[in-house]
Design an enzyme around this catalytic site. Structure first.
Site, short mmCIF file in Angstrom:
data_model
loop_
_atom_site.label_atom_id
_atom_site.label_comp_id
_atom_site.label_asym_id
_atom_site.label_seq_id
_atom_site.Cartn_x
_atom_site.Cartn_y
_atom_site.Cartn_z
CB THR A 55 65.81 62.45 43.46
OG1 THR A 55 66.38 62.75 42.23
CG2 THR A 55 66.69 61.48 44.19
CG ASP A 111 64.91 57.91 41.41
OD1 ASP A 111 64.22 58.41 40.51
OD2 ASP A 111 65.64 58.59 42.17
NE ARG A 148 60.60 58.67 35.92
CZ ARG A 148 59.33 58.27 35.97
NH1 ARG A 148 58.44 59.00 36.60
NH2 ARG A 148 58.96 57.14 35.42
CE LYS A 154 67.99 60.49 39.81
NZ LYS A 154 66.61 60.68 40.21
N GLY A 176 68.03 67.19 44.05
CA GLY A 176 67.96 68.62 43.85
C GLY A 176 68.24 68.94 42.39
CB SER A 201 60.49 64.81 45.09
OG SER A 201 60.90 63.83 44.17
CG ASP A 239 58.22 61.69 43.95
OD1 ASP A 239 59.44 61.75 43.71
OD2 ASP A 239 57.44 62.65 43.82
CB SER A 252 61.23 58.81 42.27
OG SER A 252 61.43 59.87 43.14
#
Lengths: 278, 217
Positions: free
Chosen positions: A44, A60, A62, A76, A90, A172, A209, A212
């Site tokens: 994320t 984001d 995903r 999220k 997480g 992340s 990343d 994400s």
């Protein structure tokens, strides 16, 4: 001050009731071992920024299950209270359930005390719970809200540590997002600047990343209310389906049709004694 | 608080840190850096607060796992305020340190945090207590802790004098913290100092660019 709890009052120590069941399932059946499903992680990028009139949170959308994108439009940014929202990174289930429980506890508190909850309350409840589970609950959270004492942004880690900050990124994709925030954050920004900053920070996370991606959600919280913008920016890679997969009515031929009218025979009304009635 | 290996085993956010406390004429100065790290290479916060007020004239500084330290100081703050109400007087610094020690000793397997408790009380004046990782309680006229403390043992041993004035003690603490932050990679940020006397509690922040510079910088 006693805080009513939604579930049973928290006992001391850890609750690992399900781990015995999991061991039995995995080592059990004769046909072969049942493999435990891998928990879905929200690799994320989430970010939050305090600006002149309140707080802007961004995320984001995903959710990944190892290398497959499990959900392209995952939410999220979770509702905690009318004036408090929380972004979670997480393990997806952990962030969902933790924020749900927190929200329920704060609703009960609001009803008991007649007040809107403060952001510090949410932080304290989260800290207590996550510390008790010693990091087993993989929830990295950014809490933002506006209450009678002002606008606040907090981070709570999975081990129960907390920090109060003016801007933050987690997940992340936090390293690229932090880069954008460190470069362009100023105190007392106005709304458009703050939204652009958070949106660009999440975008940096999405670009750099693998965990994400997809769209960017924003949530603007002020004293007046909440503006949940979902999505704020859509991914340019949205794939439009080439054909419809729904069957038209009439695809299955109808052979026979019977209608049975049900007759109302008897109606009874029973008054219930509620606690408030005298 | 001085075992270097434990900091790499701290799970989650760690305050690999430099903390110190020093008694001067009329009070006590407690100080720390402001860096929190995750793993060996990520600074998760440049402005973390490691000087936690547990009562009007008693402060604790924390080292080790941030989550454990915050949980212990929260519990200690609650117990101390309850104790103070029962005794109908401000608590002794020793009482605060004992509460921290009980928590650290009884949960030594689970916790990874060390503390310096310092403050002023009516009975013994300014005092400093060290509560280490395993729950040892020790009273000292000055003390240093955290991963950065290893670089300044020589400095504090050479430069400490009993009964310093406030200015000398402030300079001593700032120099010590600046030297440690200059050599330890997990200490840094700004210097936070709290001066505790009978009359008041004063918080002084020395930003990075105002820190004393030494020969190699």
């Amino acid at each position: 001050m006693a805080l009513s709890n939604v579930l049973e009052p928290a006992g001391s120590g850890f609750n690992f009731e399900n781990s015995t069941r999991n061991i039995v399932l995995e080592n059990g059946s004769e046909e072969g071992k049942i493999k435990a499903p891998k928990p879905m992680k929200t690799g994320t990028t989430i970010a939050g920024v305090v600006y002149k009139d309140g707080v802007v949170l961004g995320a984001d959308t995903r959710a990944t299950s190892e290398e497959v994108v499990a959900d392209k439009m995952c939410a999220k940014i979770h509702y905690i209270a009318p004036n408090i929202y929380c972004c979670g990174a997480g393990t997806a289930a952990d962030t969902e359930k933790t924020t749900d429980m927190l929200s329920s506890n704060l609703t009960i508190f609001s009803m008991n005390s007649g007040r809107n909850p403060r952001v510090v309350m949410a932080v304290n409840i989260l800290q207590d719970m996550l510390f008790r589970y010693r990091g087993m609950i993989g929830a990295h959270l950014i809490l933002g809200g506006v209450d009678c004492t002002g606008s606040h942004l907090y981070t709570v880690g999975p081990y129960g540590s907390m920090d109060k900050v003016p801007y933050l990124a987690m997940g992340s994709g936090k390293l690229p997002a932090m880069g954008i925030l460190e470069d362009r954050f100023k105190g007392n920004m106005d709304l458009e600047e703050a939204k652009a900053l958070v949106s660009d920070a999440i975008h940096a996370g999405i670009m750099s990343d693998l965990g994400s991606g997809n769209n960017i959600d924003l949530c603007v919280i002020t004293k007046e209310g909440v503006d949940y913008i979902r999505p704020h920016r859509e991914s340019i890679y949205n794939y439009k389906r080439q054909a419809k997969y729904k069957y038209k009515p009439g695809t299955t031929p109808v052979l026979n049709k019977t209608v049975n009218q049900l007759e109302l025979v008897h109606e009874t009304v029973q008054m219930m004694e509620t606690a408030g009635s005298s | 608080m001085d075992s270097h290996h434990s900091y790499s085993q701290v799970k989650g956010v760690s305050t690999g840190t430099t903390i110190l406390a020093v008694k001067f004429n009329g009070g006590v100065i407690i100080g720390s850096d402001s860096r929190a790290s995750m793993g060996e290479s990520y600074v998760s916060s440049k402005t973390i607060n490691k000087l936690i007020q547990v009562h009007d004239r008693i402060f604790c500084c924390i080292a080790g796992s941030l989550a454990d330290a915050q949980a212990v100081t929260k519990m200690a703050k609650f117990q101390l305020s309850f104790h103070s109400i029962q005794m109908e007087s401000p608590p002794l610094v020793k009482a605060a340190a004992s509460i921290m020690r009980e928590l650290c000793y009884n949960n030594k397997e689970e916790l990874q945090a060390g503390f310096i408790t310092a403050g002023w009380d009516r009975k013994k004046g300014p005092q400093i207590y060290v509560v280490s990782l395993g729950g040892m309680l020790l009273s000292q006229p000055y003390t240093i802790g955290g991963s950065g403390s290893t670089y300044i043992y020589g400095y504090v041993d050479a430069k400490f004098k009993p009964d310093m004035s406030l200015e000398e003690a402030t300079q001593f603490s700032t120099n010590a913290l600046a030297l440690a932050m200059g050599r330890d990679n997990v200490s840094g940020g700004v210097v936070h100092l709290v001066v505790i006397t009978e009359a008041e509690v004063k918080h002084v922040v020395v930003p990075g660019n105002k820190l004393p510079k030494f020969h190699d910088e």
